[in-house]
Design an enzyme around this catalytic site. Structure first.
Site, PDB file in Angstrom:
ATOM      1  N   ARG A   1       0.695  -1.137  -0.006  1.00  0.00           N
ATOM      2  CA  ARG A   1      -0.061   0.020  -0.017  1.00  0.00           C
ATOM      3  C   ARG A   1       0.677   1.370  -0.112  1.00  0.00           C
ATOM      4  NH1 ARG A   1      -5.475   0.177   3.606  1.00  0.00           N
ATOM      5  NH2 ARG A   1      -5.838  -1.074   1.913  1.00  0.00           N
TER       6      ARG A   1
ATOM      7  N   LYS B   1       1.951  -7.775   4.977  1.00  0.00           N
ATOM      8  CA  LYS B   1       1.667  -6.451   4.217  1.00  0.00           C
ATOM      9  C   LYS B   1       2.602  -5.767   4.151  1.00  0.00           C
ATOM     10  CE  LYS B   1      -2.175  -4.654   2.264  1.00  0.00           C
ATOM     11  NZ  LYS B   1      -3.158  -5.402   1.506  1.00  0.00           N
TER      12      LYS B   1
ATOM     13  N   ASP C   1      -1.863  -3.042  -4.482  1.00  0.00           N
ATOM     14  CA  ASP C   1      -2.846  -2.501  -3.308  1.00  0.00           C
ATOM     15  C   ASP C   1      -3.051  -1.024  -3.621  1.00  0.00           C
ATOM     16  OD1 ASP C   1      -3.481  -1.613  -0.262  1.00  0.00           O
ATOM     17  OD2 ASP C   1      -3.826  -3.682  -0.531  1.00  0.00           O
TER      18      ASP C   1
ATOM     19  N   ALA D   1     -13.591  -2.884   1.265  1.00  0.00           N
ATOM     20  CA  ALA D   1     -12.468  -2.121   2.348  1.00  0.00           C
ATOM     21  C   ALA D   1     -11.996  -3.235   3.279  1.00  0.00           C
ATOM     22  CB  ALA D   1     -13.286  -0.998   2.772  1.00  0.00           C
ATOM     23  N   ASN D   2     -10.923  -2.973   3.545  1.00  0.00           N
ATOM     24  CA  ASN D   2     -10.388  -3.818   4.939  1.00  0.00           C
ATOM     25  C   ASN D   2     -10.559  -3.031   6.052  1.00  0.00           C
ATOM     26  OD1 ASN D   2      -8.520  -5.964   3.545  1.00  0.00           O
ATOM     27  ND2 ASN D   2      -7.442  -4.196   2.689  1.00  0.00           N
TER      28      ASN D   2
END
Length: 363
Positions: free
Chosen positions: A62, A98, A133, A277-278
């Site tokens: 991200r 992540k 992401d 959405a996370n």
């Protein structure tokens, strides 16, 4: 690394480190958290590896203009943990990880920075595998891949499976159909009003699937350019300022997380919450508020597993058709966790994931 019980306050403050954090539920600790800095390119990145019990930790990179390093750390820890559960519920041989890059991708993203990020990933020796992401693309993965083999979702020209957004949206769509069946008796959204919050990569594809299925769709996005393009593509779609408290049957959050608070859950008109959405809940107790009001929430890491399933297929040399079939099966997983309406969906999904993680630990 210990991650302690979360507070149930809407005013929770970000913790400054990794240990003794108040913003996480009691859970298995992260295995590894690493910080990377490359001064020549301007790279400042964090990689969180939550679990490798089921396989190497996979999760996207991200790229986002976080307000602070601690905000970035909180995000990477939440997201990596979520990937562990996403992979476990989906039955994949992958762990959870992540990466976040701190900065505005429109201003600082360069070939040199992405290559530096590739070198950073490579230092972990395959314990972490990245993908696209928010703020990164398949083309970016091609550049990262110049410095590491531990990258997926590259463009088809570079041997990858490409953008994960279409299959992520497909999984969310089938999760919505399964939730509709639970609430209204039929896996059908025709003549239902769906509010899609965030119409970027995944949200745009979801709008198309919903429109084709006969749903009335309202959307909102922070970017007027994005909504203008969407309006041109789907003239029947309504663009409004906010969808979370609009009169909709289904609320589909597809932007950043934590939109569901105690307050917003109380004012929600939707019967179903299901989106890409996370970390949609500000804290786990919000699901209790939704449940008490008769609102069905599909855990985000169940609904949005399509992209991860696609990447797992890429690693396993599956065909596009095989990966698509596995993504459609997200609907069956949702039916399983919604079967007992007396059990919170979050608890049912969590128990399913933990059972698979325990089985892996015994093998």
């Amino acid at each position: 690394m210990s991650v302690l019980a979360s507070s149930h306050s809407d005013d929770i403050e970000l913790a400054s480190g990794v240990f003794d954090r108040p913003d996480f539920a009691d859970d298995a600790p992260h295995e590894q958290v690493v910080f990377g800095c490359d001064e020549p390119s301007g790279l400042r990145a964090i990689i969180g590896i939550h679990s490798t019990k089921l396989g190497p930790a996979l999760g996207g990179t991200r790229f986002y203009p976080y307000r602070s390093e601690q905000e970035a750390l909180s995000d990477v820890l939440r997201l990596s943990r979520g990937m562990t559960y996403k992979a476990a519920v989906a039955g994949l041989r992958l762990g959870g990880g992540k990466a976040v890059i701190i900065g505005d991708p429109d201003r600082i993203k360069t070939t040199e920075l992405l290559e530096a990020h590739g070198r950073f990933i490579d230092t972990l020796g395959g314990r972490y595998i990245t993908a696209g992401d928010v703020g990164t693309t398949s083309e970016d993965m091609d550049i990262i891949g110049r410095q590491t083999t531990h990258v997926t979702a590259r463009t088809a020209a570079e041997g990858g499976s490409g953008d994960t957004a279409p299959l992520t949206a497909l999984g969310v769509f089938h999760a919505i159909l399964a939730a509709a069946e639970s609430v209204w008796g039929q896996p059908d959204v025709s003549d239902r009003t769906v509010g899609v919050e965030g119409t970027g990569k995944v949200g745009r594809y979801l709008v198309g699937l919903l429109t084709d299925a006969g749903a009335r769709v309202s959307v909102c996005d922070v970017s007027t350019a994005v909504t203008d393009r969407l309006r041109d593509e789907f003239p029947a779609v309504s663009v409004i300022d906010r969808v979370i408290d609009a009169p909709v049957d289904i609320y589909a959050p597809c932007a950043l997380g934590a939109t569901l608070t105690d307050s917003s859950a109380q004012s929600l008109t939707a019967r179903i919450v299901c989106g890409a959405a996370n970390n949609q809940l500000l804290h786990p107790g919000v699901e209790n508020v939704l449940h008490e009001r008769g609102v069905v929430w599909v855990p985000d890491y169940v609904a949005n597993a399509g992209g991860l399933i696609q990447i797992a297929g890429e690693l396993d040399n599956a065909t596009r058709e095989q990966s698509t079939e596995r993504v459609i099966a997200v609907g069956e997983t949702v039916r399983t966790i919604l079967r007992d309406r007396g059990v919170l969906a979050g608890r049912a999904a969590h128990d399913l994931a933990r059972a698979r993680l325990r089985t892996a630990a015994l093998q």
